[in-house]
Write a protein that holds these residues in place. Sequence first.
Motif, PDB file in Angstrom:
ATOM      1  N   TRP A 101       7.700   7.886  -5.317  1.00 33.63           N
ATOM      2  CA  TRP A 101       8.749   7.364  -4.288  1.00 33.63           C
ATOM      3  C   TRP A 101       8.053   6.197  -3.517  1.00 33.63           C
ATOM      4  CZ3 TRP A 101       8.184   7.820   1.213  1.00 33.63           C
ATOM      5  CH2 TRP A 101       7.298   8.558   1.563  1.00 33.63           C
ATOM      6  N   GLN A 102       8.841   5.438  -2.970  1.00 37.30           N
ATOM      7  CA  GLN A 102       8.606   4.222  -2.320  1.00 37.30           C
ATOM      8  C   GLN A 102       9.251   4.217  -0.961  1.00 37.30           C
ATOM      9  OE1 GLN A 102       9.261   0.509  -4.205  1.00 37.30           O
ATOM     10  NE2 GLN A 102       8.235  -0.587  -2.887  1.00 37.30           N
ATOM     11  N   PRO A 103       8.710   4.046   0.086  1.00 33.42           N
ATOM     12  CA  PRO A 103       9.064   3.858   1.332  1.00 33.42           C
ATOM     13  C   PRO A 103       9.920   2.793   1.461  1.00 33.42           C
ATOM     14  CG  PRO A 103       6.769   3.418   1.641  1.00 33.42           C
ATOM     15  CD  PRO A 103       7.065   3.968   0.289  1.00 33.42           C
ATOM     16  N   VAL A 104      11.202   2.805   2.125  1.00 30.86           N
ATOM     17  CA  VAL A 104      11.874   1.824   2.563  1.00 30.86           C
ATOM     18  C   VAL A 104      12.301   1.753   3.833  1.00 30.86           C
ATOM     19  CG1 VAL A 104      14.208   2.895   1.452  1.00 30.86           C
ATOM     20  CG2 VAL A 104      14.062   0.181   1.911  1.00 30.86           C
ATOM     21  N   TYR A 105      12.180   0.592   4.642  1.00 28.81           N
ATOM     22  CA  TYR A 105      12.517   0.807   6.101  1.00 28.81           C
ATOM     23  C   TYR A 105      13.714  -0.548   6.522  1.00 28.81           C
ATOM     24  CZ  TYR A 105       8.176   3.245   6.355  1.00 28.81           C
ATOM     25  OH  TYR A 105       7.099   4.246   5.964  1.00 28.81           O
ATOM     26  N   ASP A 106      14.536  -0.166   7.251  1.00 29.15           N
ATOM     27  CA  ASP A 106      15.413  -1.177   8.008  1.00 29.15           C
ATOM     28  C   ASP A 106      14.963  -1.131   9.528  1.00 29.15           C
ATOM     29  OD1 ASP A 106      16.690  -1.588   5.849  1.00 29.15           O
ATOM     30  OD2 ASP A 106      18.449  -0.115   6.258  1.00 29.15           O
ATOM     31  N   LEU A 107      14.341  -2.393   9.894  1.00 27.28           N
ATOM     32  CA  LEU A 107      13.877  -2.358  11.326  1.00 27.28           C
ATOM     33  C   LEU A 107      15.001  -3.263  12.117  1.00 27.28           C
ATOM     34  CD1 LEU A 107      11.084  -2.856   9.027  1.00 27.28           C
ATOM     35  CD2 LEU A 107      10.043  -2.346  11.152  1.00 27.28           C
TER      36      LEU A 107
ATOM     37  N   ILE B 250       5.178  -5.048   4.655  1.00 25.87           N
ATOM     38  CA  ILE B 250       4.432  -4.437   5.959  1.00 25.87           C
ATOM     39  C   ILE B 250       3.249  -3.495   5.382  1.00 25.87           C
ATOM     40  CG2 ILE B 250       6.612  -4.592   7.506  1.00 25.87           C
ATOM     41  CD1 ILE B 250       6.509  -1.493   7.232  1.00 25.87           C
ATOM     42  N   GLU B 251       2.129  -3.417   6.232  1.00 29.10           N
ATOM     43  CA  GLU B 251       1.155  -2.829   6.316  1.00 29.10           C
ATOM     44  C   GLU B 251       1.258  -1.449   6.613  1.00 29.10           C
ATOM     45  OE1 GLU B 251      -1.397  -3.821   4.236  1.00 29.10           O
ATOM     46  OE2 GLU B 251      -0.358  -5.890   3.868  1.00 29.10           O
ATOM     47  N   LEU B 252       0.319  -0.573   6.495  1.00 32.23           N
ATOM     48  CA  LEU B 252       0.263   0.904   7.023  1.00 32.23           C
ATOM     49  C   LEU B 252      -0.020   0.698   8.483  1.00 32.23           C
ATOM     50  CD1 LEU B 252      -1.045   3.968   5.642  1.00 32.23           C
ATOM     51  CD2 LEU B 252      -1.943   3.539   7.806  1.00 32.23           C
ATOM     52  N   ILE B 253       1.024   1.709   9.135  1.00 34.44           N
ATOM     53  CA  ILE B 253       1.008   1.672  10.837  1.00 34.44           C
ATOM     54  C   ILE B 253       0.650   3.155  10.923  1.00 34.44           C
ATOM     55  CG2 ILE B 253       1.731   1.240  12.927  1.00 34.44           C
ATOM     56  CD1 ILE B 253       3.585  -0.781  11.599  1.00 34.44           C
ATOM     57  N   PRO B 254      -0.379   3.546  11.323  1.00 36.49           N
ATOM     58  CA  PRO B 254      -0.968   5.005  11.686  1.00 36.49           C
ATOM     59  C   PRO B 254      -0.342   5.277  12.829  1.00 36.49           C
ATOM     60  CG  PRO B 254      -2.694   3.741  12.078  1.00 36.49           C
ATOM     61  CD  PRO B 254      -1.944   2.877  11.297  1.00 36.49           C
ATOM     62  N   ALA B 255       0.005   6.715  12.967  1.00 41.25           N
ATOM     63  CA  ALA B 255       0.307   7.456  14.284  1.00 41.25           C
ATOM     64  C   ALA B 255      -0.727   6.824  15.378  1.00 41.25           C
ATOM     65  CB  ALA B 255       0.425   8.835  14.242  1.00 41.25           C
ATOM     66  N   GLY B 256       0.003   6.159  16.444  1.00 33.10           N
ATOM     67  CA  GLY B 256      -0.845   5.633  17.636  1.00 33.10           C
ATOM     68  C   GLY B 256      -1.337   4.266  17.242  1.00 33.10           C
TER      69      GLY B 256
ATOM     70  N   ILE C  88       3.614   5.358   9.392  1.00 33.00           N
ATOM     71  CA  ILE C  88       4.542   4.137   8.619  1.00 33.00           C
ATOM     72  C   ILE C  88       3.925   3.676   7.708  1.00 33.00           C
ATOM     73  CG2 ILE C  88       5.822   1.996   9.198  1.00 33.00           C
ATOM     74  CD1 ILE C  88       5.990   2.569  12.065  1.00 33.00           C
ATOM     75  N   LEU C  89       4.310   3.914   6.394  1.00 32.97           N
ATOM     76  CA  LEU C  89       3.463   3.743   5.152  1.00 32.97           C
ATOM     77  C   LEU C  89       3.722   2.308   4.802  1.00 32.97           C
ATOM     78  CD1 LEU C  89       4.613   6.927   3.233  1.00 32.97           C
ATOM     79  CD2 LEU C  89       2.321   6.398   3.968  1.00 32.97           C
ATOM     80  N   PRO C  90       2.845   1.761   3.921  1.00 32.33           N
ATOM     81  CA  PRO C  90       2.853   0.141   3.711  1.00 32.33           C
ATOM     82  C   PRO C  90       4.068   0.196   2.214  1.00 32.33           C
ATOM     83  CG  PRO C  90       0.886   1.065   2.550  1.00 32.33           C
ATOM     84  CD  PRO C  90       1.523   2.269   3.732  1.00 32.33           C
ATOM     85  N   THR C  91       4.870  -0.899   2.217  1.00 34.58           N
ATOM     86  CA  THR C  91       5.854  -0.987   1.491  1.00 34.58           C
ATOM     87  C   THR C  91       6.190  -2.466   1.557  1.00 34.58           C
ATOM     88  OG1 THR C  91       8.023  -0.382   0.687  1.00 34.58           O
ATOM     89  CG2 THR C  91       7.719  -0.617   2.988  1.00 34.58           C
ATOM     90  N   GLY C  92       6.699  -3.039   0.292  1.00 32.70           N
ATOM     91  CA  GLY C  92       7.484  -4.362   0.227  1.00 32.70           C
ATOM     92  C   GLY C  92       8.871  -4.217   0.429  1.00 32.70           C
ATOM     93  N   GLU C  93       9.423  -2.923   0.638  1.00 28.66           N
ATOM     94  CA  GLU C  93      10.883  -2.840   0.836  1.00 28.66           C
ATOM     95  C   GLU C  93      11.105  -2.623   2.384  1.00 28.66           C
ATOM     96  OE1 GLU C  93      13.237  -3.010  -1.265  1.00 28.66           O
ATOM     97  OE2 GLU C  93      12.094  -3.026  -3.307  1.00 28.66           O
ATOM     98  N   ALA C  94      10.919  -3.755   2.998  1.00 25.08           N
ATOM     99  CA  ALA C  94      10.861  -3.598   4.669  1.00 25.08           C
ATOM    100  C   ALA C  94      11.963  -4.604   4.880  1.00 25.08           C
ATOM    101  CB  ALA C  94       9.912  -3.828   5.437  1.00 25.08           C
ATOM    102  N   ARG C  95      13.302  -4.292   5.496  1.00 25.04           N
ATOM    103  CA  ARG C  95      14.305  -5.285   5.861  1.00 25.04           C
ATOM    104  C   ARG C  95      14.375  -5.422   7.382  1.00 25.04           C
ATOM    105  NH1 ARG C  95      17.943  -7.061   1.944  1.00 25.04           N
ATOM    106  NH2 ARG C  95      17.714  -6.199  -0.140  1.00 25.04           N
ATOM    107  N   PHE C  96      14.567  -6.599   7.825  1.00 30.60           N
ATOM    108  CA  PHE C  96      14.242  -6.834   9.284  1.00 30.60           C
ATOM    109  C   PHE C  96      15.811  -7.595   9.736  1.00 30.60           C
ATOM    110  CE2 PHE C  96      10.062  -6.843   8.051  1.00 30.60           C
ATOM    111  CZ  PHE C  96       9.354  -6.571   8.969  1.00 30.60           C
ATOM    112  N   TYR C  97      16.342  -7.014  10.929  1.00 31.01           N
ATOM    113  CA  TYR C  97      17.521  -7.449  11.422  1.00 31.01           C
ATOM    114  C   TYR C  97      16.982  -7.593  13.234  1.00 31.01           C
ATOM    115  CZ  TYR C  97      19.684  -4.993   7.282  1.00 31.01           C
ATOM    116  OH  TYR C  97      19.795  -4.803   6.136  1.00 31.01           O
TER     117      TYR C  97
END
Length: 541
Positions: free
Chosen positions: A236-242, A416-422, A396-405
Amino acid sequence: MRALACLLILTPAALWAEDIPINSQVAAVTLYPQGGSIVREARFSAPAGQHRLILADLPESTPLASVRVSVDGATMGGVALRNDYVPPRDDETDAALDAARAQVEQLEEALRTGEAGVARIELEQQAAQSRVAFLEQLGQGESVAGMDAAALRDLAAMIGEETLAARQAALDAGLRADAADRALKDLRDDLAKAREALRALVPQDTPRAMLAVSVDAEAATEGRVTVSYTIDKAGWQPVYDLKLARADGALSIQRGAFIHQSTGENWSDVALSLSTLRPSEQTTPGEIWPWLRRIYDPEAIRPKTLMRGAADGMVEFDAPMAEAAPMVQEAQARFDGLSVSYDTPGTVSVASGADRLRIALGTLDIEAETVARAVPLMDDRAFLMAAFTNESDEVILPTGEARFYLDGRYTGQRAIELIPAGGEAELSFGPIDGLRLSRVVEQRSEGERGVITRSNGQQERVRIEVENLTGETWPLRLLDRVPYSEQDALEIDWSADPAPDTTDAEDKRGVLAWSFDLAAGQSRAITLDYSLQWPKDQILQ
């Protein structure tokens, strides 16, 4: 399973009577970013005594070494596995697949019939056009030269009437052909959709592996066999809508996942769990080896030489060799201090080798601080940045599937790169066209510096300007740079007006940062001077 039954008939009666063929199916899947774990279940009914439960429906690619088996309802004995010489399975029939194929064939036949009708009408049009061409040539031949006036009038009238009728027939046929072809549009669309539906139904006709489980039942029983193993052709690959609301700095991160698998069998109504663990990557810390250093006489370190000896005439001397330390390949470090699992509600179905399936994983709401980031050395306009801290308990895992609004408008897709908790992060939400940047080298000189010191030098003056053409005040963070040196012989001096708020910004030597608010219609200029001086016999790089 007729094929398996035929194979068992050929074996001694004392054996085949104890074998019980059973069918299994995938019940649960845990997916990692690469690979996963499968849990299969199979129900069985067995009389009292010792038996072998035969499962011949595991994918051929099943890694047999990773298979683990448990049995409920009987005492489990030995387990035998094989992925070669497995009895062939009966052809599996799938009502949905058969219906999809029949639909495609029906629509293809209807389309062929319709296109043939269009072709027949076009032939009528071509025939009418041929009549027109014939009539146009009829009145131009030598045969009309000896005709009297009455005959010529009759011929002309006939040619005119026939030409008009032929042209009208050609026009009518063309209109009917166009109408018939347009009428086929819906049929072509239906056929395209039917073919897409057929492609989505992946038939499971690949070879399989076989599992035989020995069981002992004290009495007639009904039980369950659970088989678990790992796979590598899935993940699986993470995908984000920011989504950023600039007015209040509210940042919404809508999380999702793309699921894919190519195991050779379809997953139907399985319980799916997603994990951030990466068992296919580095799972142990690196090894530190002793570091042996030695010093040698430079004259003693030389290639092998031949010297004359007293006994055999030639004596071979070896130069001393340093002790070799083991070579350890260094892998890129990945954050693995926090593992998160996502359990999807209900069940999912994923066809093998089909398009990716997207699953929603919830939303994170974060407060962000917005600022315009200006880098005149690289850009001609500033960019809107949102700085925030990941205050959730999830990475927040690293992925190339990040869409920005931004305020509901799509601004682009980026990795986006990995963003650990904190952890802290700063993300870009696109350019601000009204914040214009310029960077001009106003003065540059280089050459000898002084007669006695015989040194070379270089001077440069840079003018940086940012102009706010928007209708609002913007907080800005402007970045630029000056050269730095790690050699005493290379002297560097610099100055800036106004002075930067931060030097060595973002832990980068020589990077300068200015932070200020720029009102609507205003501009701000920065002058940057620096000079370099080095010995004449050296070259600047």
